[in-house]
Design a protein around this motif. Structure first.
Motif, short mmCIF file in Angstrom:
data_model
loop_
_atom_site.label_atom_id
_atom_site.label_comp_id
_atom_site.label_asym_id
_atom_site.label_seq_id
_atom_site.Cartn_x
_atom_site.Cartn_y
_atom_site.Cartn_z
N ASP A 142 0.83 -1.20 0.00
CA ASP A 142 0.00 0.00 0.00
C ASP A 142 0.87 1.26 0.00
OD1 ASP A 142 -2.50 -1.39 0.15
OD2 ASP A 142 -2.05 -1.81 2.25
N TRP A 165 -7.41 4.12 -0.60
CA TRP A 165 -8.02 3.94 0.71
C TRP A 165 -8.84 5.12 1.21
CZ3 TRP A 165 -8.31 -0.83 1.93
CH2 TRP A 165 -7.32 -1.72 1.50
N VAL A 215 -2.97 -3.91 10.87
CA VAL A 215 -4.40 -3.78 11.16
C VAL A 215 -4.65 -3.95 12.65
CG1 VAL A 215 -4.93 -6.23 10.76
CG2 VAL A 215 -6.71 -4.50 10.41
N ASN A 253 -10.53 -6.57 7.57
CA ASN A 253 -9.84 -7.39 6.56
C ASN A 253 -10.77 -7.78 5.42
OD1 ASN A 253 -7.30 -7.37 7.71
ND2 ASN A 253 -7.62 -9.23 8.89
N ALA A 260 -11.34 -4.62 3.35
CA ALA A 260 -10.12 -4.21 2.65
C ALA A 260 -9.85 -5.08 1.44
CB ALA A 260 -8.93 -4.24 3.61
N THR A 267 4.43 -6.56 3.49
CA THR A 267 3.39 -5.59 3.82
C THR A 267 2.96 -5.73 5.27
OG1 THR A 267 1.15 -4.84 3.27
CG2 THR A 267 1.63 -7.18 2.91
N ASP A 284 -0.07 -5.09 5.92
CA ASP A 284 -1.42 -5.59 5.74
C ASP A 284 -1.43 -7.07 6.14
OD1 ASP A 284 -4.08 -5.80 5.02
OD2 ASP A 284 -3.76 -5.46 2.88
#
Length: 232
Positions: free
Chosen positions: A10, A20, A66, A90, A93, A122, A124
């Protein structure tokens, strides 16, 4: 010589605010349940400008996992189940349409022709990261993909990058870490890699430059820089 490149996702492969910004507005509205005071408080703790649909430089969302973002949300919402919140985040996303920083399929095809080993590190979660890469049609180009929950830790610690080197058999000194945040560049330096900053996330050049060997407008400029530096 550079033989391996590991990318953040990201803000690096995908433009951060373009991807986002609008989704975060919807997510915060849903979590606030129509309470405007809670919505404003959520935007404040996440460093989100709701009027502009953008994250401000220094927002914790830019580089945090997250899990950490959920903790900030819970500081406003209070008695909400954290596991359920993370699951909602999640799931949502994974469905977000990613805005590519450059045309990714053609870009990674060109890097593959240079015989470079490629990876993703990441903060993420791994599952939505894999979905985003699949949606872009590029997941097959990577020799290594890790999220914060893949067992190697999260940036700014270098565990994901160390695992990339172990997986590919390439020494860290022959690798470059590419990212849009200081977390990415700190991890790259800790791993002993070259560090390349890109400006497709909220962080400005002045914030990235002290930790980067070079700051480029986007990932598309990397092959030219590597050739100019005689690193490929």
């Amino acid at each position: 010589m550079i033989k391996g490149i590991i990318f953040d996702k990201d803000g690096t492969l995908f433009d951060f605010n373009a991807t986002w910004g609008a989704w975060t507005q919807q997510m915060l509205a849903a979590e606030a349940g129509g309470d405007h005071v809670k919505f404003d408080a959520l935007a404040d703790v996440l460093g989100y400008d709701a009027q502009a649909n953008r994250f401000v430089p220094g927002s914790i969302v830019i580089a945090s996992t997250v899990d950490i973002v959920a903790d900030h949300i819970l500081s406003v919402l209070g008695d909400v189940d954290k596991g359920a919140l993370i699951a909602r985040m999640n799931t949502g996303a994974a469905q977000v349409t990613q805005q590519e920083a450059v045309p990714l399929a053609a870009y990674f095809a060109s890097l593959a022709r240079l015989n470079l080993k490629l990876g993703i590190a990441t903060n993420d979660a791994e599952a939505p990261a894999l979905q985003h890469l699949e949606q872009a049609g590029v997941n097959g180009y990577f020799d290594f993909i890790a999220g914060y929950d893949s067992g190697f830790g999260a940036k700014p610690e270098p565990g994901q990058l160390d695992a990339f080197c172990t997986t590919t058999g390439i020494a860290a000194a022959q690798c470059a870490m590419v990212g849009d945040s200081t977390h990415d560049l700190v991890a790259g330096r800790a791993a002993g890699m070259k560090t390349i900053g890109v400006l497709t996330g909220p962080a400005p050049q002045a914030e990235l430059a002290p930790l980067a060997d070079v700051v480029l407008p986007d990932i598309g400029a990397i092959p030219g820089w590597l050739r100019a530096e005689r690193l490929i």
